[in-house]
Enzyme design. Structure first.
Site, PDB file in Angstrom:
ATOM      1  N   TYR A 135       0.845  -1.206   0.000  1.00 41.57           N
ATOM      2  CA  TYR A 135       0.000   0.000   0.000  1.00 41.57           C
ATOM      3  C   TYR A 135       0.875   1.248   0.000  1.00 41.57           C
ATOM      4  O   TYR A 135       1.850   1.317   0.757  1.00 41.57           O
ATOM      5  CB  TYR A 135      -0.898   0.026   1.246  1.00 41.57           C
ATOM      6  CG  TYR A 135      -2.336  -0.267   0.912  1.00 41.57           C
ATOM      7  CD1 TYR A 135      -3.030   0.549   0.028  1.00 41.57           C
ATOM      8  CD2 TYR A 135      -2.997  -1.355   1.463  1.00 41.57           C
ATOM      9  CE1 TYR A 135      -4.348   0.293  -0.301  1.00 41.57           C
ATOM     10  CE2 TYR A 135      -4.317  -1.621   1.139  1.00 41.57           C
ATOM     11  CZ  TYR A 135      -4.989  -0.795   0.259  1.00 41.57           C
ATOM     12  OH  TYR A 135      -6.284  -1.055  -0.061  1.00 41.57           O
ATOM     13  N   GLU A 155      -0.447   4.882  -0.300  1.00 40.21           N
ATOM     14  CA  GLU A 155      -1.207   6.145  -0.427  1.00 40.21           C
ATOM     15  C   GLU A 155      -0.273   7.343  -0.301  1.00 40.21           C
ATOM     16  O   GLU A 155       0.609   7.356   0.566  1.00 40.21           O
ATOM     17  CB  GLU A 155      -2.269   6.266   0.672  1.00 40.21           C
ATOM     18  CG  GLU A 155      -3.521   5.483   0.386  1.00 40.21           C
ATOM     19  CD  GLU A 155      -3.572   4.216   1.202  1.00 40.21           C
ATOM     20  OE1 GLU A 155      -2.487   3.676   1.502  1.00 40.21           O
ATOM     21  OE2 GLU A 155      -4.684   3.789   1.525  1.00 40.21           O
ATOM     22  N   ASP A 192      -7.525  13.409 -24.605  1.00 41.92           N
ATOM     23  CA  ASP A 192      -7.514  12.009 -24.159  1.00 41.92           C
ATOM     24  C   ASP A 192      -6.870  11.194 -25.280  1.00 41.92           C
ATOM     25  O   ASP A 192      -7.486  10.938 -26.317  1.00 41.92           O
ATOM     26  CB  ASP A 192      -8.962  11.564 -23.905  1.00 41.92           C
ATOM     27  CG  ASP A 192      -9.062  10.103 -23.508  1.00 41.92           C
ATOM     28  OD1 ASP A 192      -8.071   9.366 -23.666  1.00 41.92           O
ATOM     29  OD2 ASP A 192     -10.151   9.693 -23.062  1.00 41.92           O
ATOM     30  N   THR A 247      -4.554   5.857 -21.316  1.00 44.36           N
ATOM     31  CA  THR A 247      -4.330   4.557 -20.701  1.00 44.36           C
ATOM     32  C   THR A 247      -2.894   4.180 -21.050  1.00 44.36           C
ATOM     33  O   THR A 247      -2.258   4.817 -21.905  1.00 44.36           O
ATOM     34  CB  THR A 247      -5.294   3.487 -21.252  1.00 44.36           C
ATOM     35  OG1 THR A 247      -5.234   3.514 -22.672  1.00 44.36           O
ATOM     36  CG2 THR A 247      -6.715   3.732 -20.796  1.00 44.36           C
ATOM     37  N   LYS A 260      -2.936   0.443 -24.512  1.00 36.53           N
ATOM     38  CA  LYS A 260      -3.442   0.275 -25.887  1.00 36.53           C
ATOM     39  C   LYS A 260      -2.228   0.311 -26.829  1.00 36.53           C
ATOM     40  O   LYS A 260      -1.384  -0.579 -26.749  1.00 36.53           O
ATOM     41  CB  LYS A 260      -4.494   1.336 -26.179  1.00 36.53           C
ATOM     42  CG  LYS A 260      -5.739   1.195 -25.271  1.00 36.53           C
ATOM     43  CD  LYS A 260      -6.841   2.128 -25.655  1.00 36.53           C
ATOM     44  CE  LYS A 260      -8.102   1.916 -24.843  1.00 36.53           C
ATOM     45  NZ  LYS A 260      -8.124   2.661 -23.574  1.00 36.53           N
ATOM     46  N   ARG A 262      -2.351  -2.648 -17.850  1.00 36.24           N
ATOM     47  CA  ARG A 262      -3.592  -1.883 -17.674  1.00 36.24           C
ATOM     48  C   ARG A 262      -3.292  -0.760 -16.695  1.00 36.24           C
ATOM     49  O   ARG A 262      -2.799  -1.002 -15.593  1.00 36.24           O
ATOM     50  CB  ARG A 262      -4.704  -2.750 -17.070  1.00 36.24           C
ATOM     51  CG  ARG A 262      -4.966  -4.056 -17.771  1.00 36.24           C
ATOM     52  CD  ARG A 262      -5.350  -3.860 -19.193  1.00 36.24           C
ATOM     53  NE  ARG A 262      -6.683  -3.375 -19.357  1.00 36.24           N
ATOM     54  CZ  ARG A 262      -7.570  -3.903 -20.216  1.00 36.24           C
ATOM     55  NH1 ARG A 262      -7.252  -4.944 -20.959  1.00 36.24           N
ATOM     56  NH2 ARG A 262      -8.764  -3.392 -20.332  1.00 36.24           N
TER      57      ARG A 262
HETATM   58  N1  DSN Z   1     -12.726   0.042 -24.109  1.00 33.86           N
HETATM   59  C1  DSN Z   1     -11.883   0.987 -24.797  1.00 33.86           C
HETATM   60  C2  DSN Z   1     -11.955   0.827 -26.274  1.00 33.86           C
HETATM   61  O1  DSN Z   1     -12.143  -0.283 -26.724  1.00 33.86           O
HETATM   62  O2  DSN Z   1     -11.806   1.785 -26.997  1.00 33.86           O
HETATM   63  C3  DSN Z   1     -12.154   2.391 -24.399  1.00 33.86           C
HETATM   64  O3  DSN Z   1     -12.193   2.513 -23.032  1.00 33.86           O
END
Ligand code: DSN
Length: 414
Positions: free
Chosen positions: A55, A57, A201, A227, A230, A236
């Site tokens: 942890y 924080e 974003d 994120t 991707k 993640r």
């Molecule tokens: N789930 C993602 C996507 O497939 O674009 C977006 O959060």
């Protein structure tokens, strides 16, 4: 999941078997979900580390529990590497994923009920860009811009018009299903004119931005969210970047306002991914993603499929199935039977509902990570075209599935 995970195999054979089966599924199918990828073994090892036990924080140098000498070092490395990779002044690497990152930005920069302006979900925006079923559409006075009905590209004259009318506190740009380059400078000009914050974003395109295959929003946007998993190919996780003057508000919004302890194993894995993304190989990968998407677009056009916005500048294609009189869901289900994994997706001004829309979304990040090139995209286009020709013929789909499996065998998973 390696056979050497003997403890898991012994203590929980059911989960072990499922994880093994998932490995096999990922290996024998063509992964074209635009938001998915394959993280490196190094990223997965950091994710599986004992940092999951800790942890933390607070922030480095200012934690609430003892025992932080290594978590502090890890988080500092992650923050410094994110800043270096993107050329940002400040990075917060604690958001659990993209939606919590966006929530933190709203919390930091807007009051409940403030007007916000984002791209509508049916036009490629994300749920958290003000769509009605998300917190962002419920807690804020959310307005949307669309794409031009003819070009299916963002129409900046229309964005400016709605921004002048709505006077948003924040404009959100970036998308989940938009195949063209996002002109961050044009958004910044509109945000400046109406006195709005600009949030970019870049969850989908972060790897392209890092690898120089898409323009960067740094210098144009006030805040950037992403994120890490991707096109960026990390674990993640979520990321927020901003300049020094917003840093305190952003950090306070993430912790203590919205989150408790960060997932330090994911933060360590993100640091590994940021480091990987600074390599020349990663630059090549980012450019290859775009070449592959364009080659796949060319291949699919040959099968009578219409590409939304006329093609792609990034990692994804939106394919309109209307000319073939097919629905997105039926197409996605049939493709999966043949080992090709995509998602059905709305197209701009879709006349069908969101659960069975007119399109499919296809991304090339994962196949590029596996080492596939533009010739392989021609082969994938051929598989897809044949599936769509034989949508209701399970025997034909199974035959294509065997060919897909054989094709995939040449491209081992990282
Ligand atoms: N789930 C993602 C996507 O497939 O674009 C977006 O959060």
């Amino acid at each position: 999941m390696s056979e050497s995970n003997t403890e898991l195999k012994q203590t929980d054979p059911e989960i072990f078997e499922r994880l093994q089966a998932e490995d096999r599924r990922q290996g024998r199918t063509i992964r074209l979900i635009a938001s998915e990828n394959y993280a490196s073994a190094a990223v997965r090892q950091a994710t599986a580390s004992r940092l999951t036990n800790k942890y933390s924080e607070g922030y480095p140098g200012r934690r609430y529990y003892q025992g932080q000498e290594h978590t502090d070092a890890v988080e500092n490395l992650a923050r410094d590497r994110a800043c270096k990779l993107f050329g940002a002044a400040h990075a917060n690497v604690q958001p659990y994923s993209g939606s919590p990152a966006n929530l933190a930005v709203y919390y930091a920069l807007a009051e409940l009920g403030d007007p916000i302006l984002g791209m509508g979900l049916p036009f490629g925006g994300h749920l958290t860009h003000g769509w009605k079923v998300s917190f962002s559409g419920r807690f804020y006075d959310a307005h949307h811009y669309e794409v031009d009905p003819d070009t299916e590209c963002i129409d900046f004259a229309a964005v400016r018009e709605v921004a002048r009318e709505v006077q948003p506190k924040m404009i959100i740009c970036g998308a989940s299903a938009y195949p063209r380059t996002i002109d961050f400078a044009a958004f910044a000009e509109i945000a400046d004119e109406v006195g709005a914050y600009l949030l970019a974003d870049i969850a989908h395109i972060a790897g392209l931005v890092a690898g120089g295959a898409h323009p960067s929003p740094v210098g144009a946007a006030d805040v950037i969210t992403s994120t890490t998993h991707k096109t960026l190919r990390g674990p993640r996780g979520g990321l927020i970047m901003c300049d020094d003057k917003l840093a305190k508000d952003i950090d306070r919004a993430v912790f203590p306002a919205l989150q408790g302890g960060p997932h330090m194993n994911a933060v360590a894995a993100a640091a590994v991914a940021f480091n990987e993304a600074m390599s020349e190989d990663f630059e090549d990968y980012a450019h290859q993603i775009v070449k592959n998407a364009q080659a796949l677009a060319d291949g699919l056009a040959g099968y009578g499929l219409r590409l939304v916005a006329g093609g792609t500048d990034n990692h994804l294609l939106l394919v309109d199935l209307t000319p073939r009189e097919l629905g997105g869901r039926d197409a996605a289900v049939a493709l999966e039977k043949a080992g090709i994994v995509v998602n059905s997706n709305s197209i701009p001004f879709d006349t069908r509902g969101p659960f069975d829309p007119s399109g499919i979304r296809i991304g090339t990040a994962a196949v590029t990570t596996r080492g596939m090139d533009t010739d392989d995209m021609a082969q994938i286009a051929d598989f897809i075209g044949r599936v769509l020709d034989d949508l209701d013929d399970d025997d034909a789909l199974s035959r294509i599935g065997s060919e897909v499996e054989e094709f995939c065998a040449d491209f081992p998973l990282p």
